[in-house]
Design a protein around this motif. Structure first.
Motif, PDB file in Angstrom:
ATOM      1  N   SER A  11       0.844  -1.192   0.000  1.00  0.00           N
ATOM      2  CA  SER A  11       0.000   0.000   0.000  1.00  0.00           C
ATOM      3  C   SER A  11       0.877   1.240   0.000  1.00  0.00           C
ATOM      4  O   SER A  11       1.792   1.353   0.816  1.00  0.00           O
ATOM      5  CB  SER A  11      -0.899   0.004   1.238  1.00  0.00           C
ATOM      6  N   VAL A  12       0.597   2.136  -0.933  1.00  0.00           N
ATOM      7  CA  VAL A  12       1.342   3.379  -1.031  1.00  0.00           C
ATOM      8  C   VAL A  12       0.372   4.523  -1.282  1.00  0.00           C
ATOM      9  O   VAL A  12      -0.780   4.310  -1.649  1.00  0.00           O
ATOM     10  CB  VAL A  12       2.390   3.350  -2.163  1.00  0.00           C
ATOM     11  N   PRO A  88      -4.361   6.134  -7.774  1.00  0.00           N
ATOM     12  CA  PRO A  88      -5.391   5.165  -7.355  1.00  0.00           C
ATOM     13  C   PRO A  88      -5.874   4.268  -8.488  1.00  0.00           C
ATOM     14  O   PRO A  88      -6.307   3.135  -8.233  1.00  0.00           O
ATOM     15  CB  PRO A  88      -6.508   6.076  -6.834  1.00  0.00           C
ATOM     16  N   ASP A  89      -5.789   4.734  -9.723  1.00  0.00           N
ATOM     17  CA  ASP A  89      -6.201   3.902 -10.863  1.00  0.00           C
ATOM     18  C   ASP A  89      -5.284   2.699 -11.057  1.00  0.00           C
ATOM     19  O   ASP A  89      -5.620   1.780 -11.794  1.00  0.00           O
ATOM     20  CB  ASP A  89      -6.235   4.733 -12.145  1.00  0.00           C
ATOM     21  N   ASP A  90      -4.131   2.699 -10.426  1.00  0.00           N
ATOM     22  CA  ASP A  90      -3.211   1.571 -10.542  1.00  0.00           C
ATOM     23  C   ASP A  90      -3.515   0.474  -9.522  1.00  0.00           C
ATOM     24  O   ASP A  90      -2.863  -0.576  -9.536  1.00  0.00           O
ATOM     25  CB  ASP A  90      -1.759   2.044 -10.347  1.00  0.00           C
ATOM     26  N   VAL A 124      -3.205   1.853  -3.972  1.00  0.00           N
ATOM     27  CA  VAL A 124      -2.727   3.228  -3.990  1.00  0.00           C
ATOM     28  C   VAL A 124      -3.843   4.121  -3.457  1.00  0.00           C
ATOM     29  O   VAL A 124      -4.948   4.144  -3.992  1.00  0.00           O
ATOM     30  CB  VAL A 124      -2.333   3.670  -5.403  1.00  0.00           C
ATOM     31  N   SER A 125      -3.547   4.837  -2.405  1.00  0.00           N
ATOM     32  CA  SER A 125      -4.542   5.704  -1.790  1.00  0.00           C
ATOM     33  C   SER A 125      -4.276   7.151  -2.179  1.00  0.00           C
ATOM     34  O   SER A 125      -3.139   7.559  -2.414  1.00  0.00           O
ATOM     35  CB  SER A 125      -4.513   5.540  -0.279  1.00  0.00           C
ATOM     36  N   SER A 126      -5.357   7.922  -2.190  1.00  0.00           N
ATOM     37  CA  SER A 126      -5.241   9.340  -2.579  1.00  0.00           C
ATOM     38  C   SER A 126      -4.945  10.209  -1.379  1.00  0.00           C
ATOM     39  O   SER A 126      -5.004   9.768  -0.238  1.00  0.00           O
ATOM     40  CB  SER A 126      -6.528   9.795  -3.246  1.00  0.00           C
TER      41      SER A 126
END
Length: 126
Positions: A11-12, A88-90, A124-126
């Motif tokens: 998670s990044v 986040p789309d990744d 992937v978080s915003s």
């Protein structure tokens, strides 16, 4: 038979980086296409990057060009996917896959790949 084991997910935050690894074992000899696919919940599996083991050929889906890099360490039988500037789309489960047919046709079609790993999750978080 080829066995594939992915690792390196996690998670990044947006803008972060991850490097995925795909370790191959079994019948790793000969020329093959090795690709990374990803699948988000409720979406179809899509091809992200592909490399041909007997040349410098690589290709990427448009959405990751300039951000992702696929590479290979033949001595370690490992393929990597360096992912930079993540968004986040990744987000999704990332799989590596091997295609034994030596044709450049349908490289982005999951059905043409013969072997798959179990996947590694990227969030992937915003």
């Amino acid at each position: 038979q080829v066995q594939l084991v992915e690792s390196g997910g996690g998670s990044v935050q947006t803008g972060g980086s991850l490097r995925l690894s795909c370790a191959a074992s079994g019948n790793t000899y000969g020329s093959k296409f090795i690709a990374w696919f990803r699948q988000a919940p409720g979406k179809e599996r899509e091809g992200v990057a592909v490399i041909y083991t007997s040349s410098s050929y690589t290709d990427y889906t448009n959405s990751v060009k300039g951000r992702f890099t696929i590479s290979r360490d033949s001595a370690k039988n490992t393929v990597y996917l360096q992912m930079n500037n993540l968004t986040p789309d990744d987000t999704g489960m990332y799989y590596c896959a091997v295609k034994e047919a030596l044709t450049y046709v349908n490289l982005w079609s999951p059905g043409t790949y013969n072997y798959w790993g179990q996947g590694t999750q990227v969030t992937v978080s915003s």
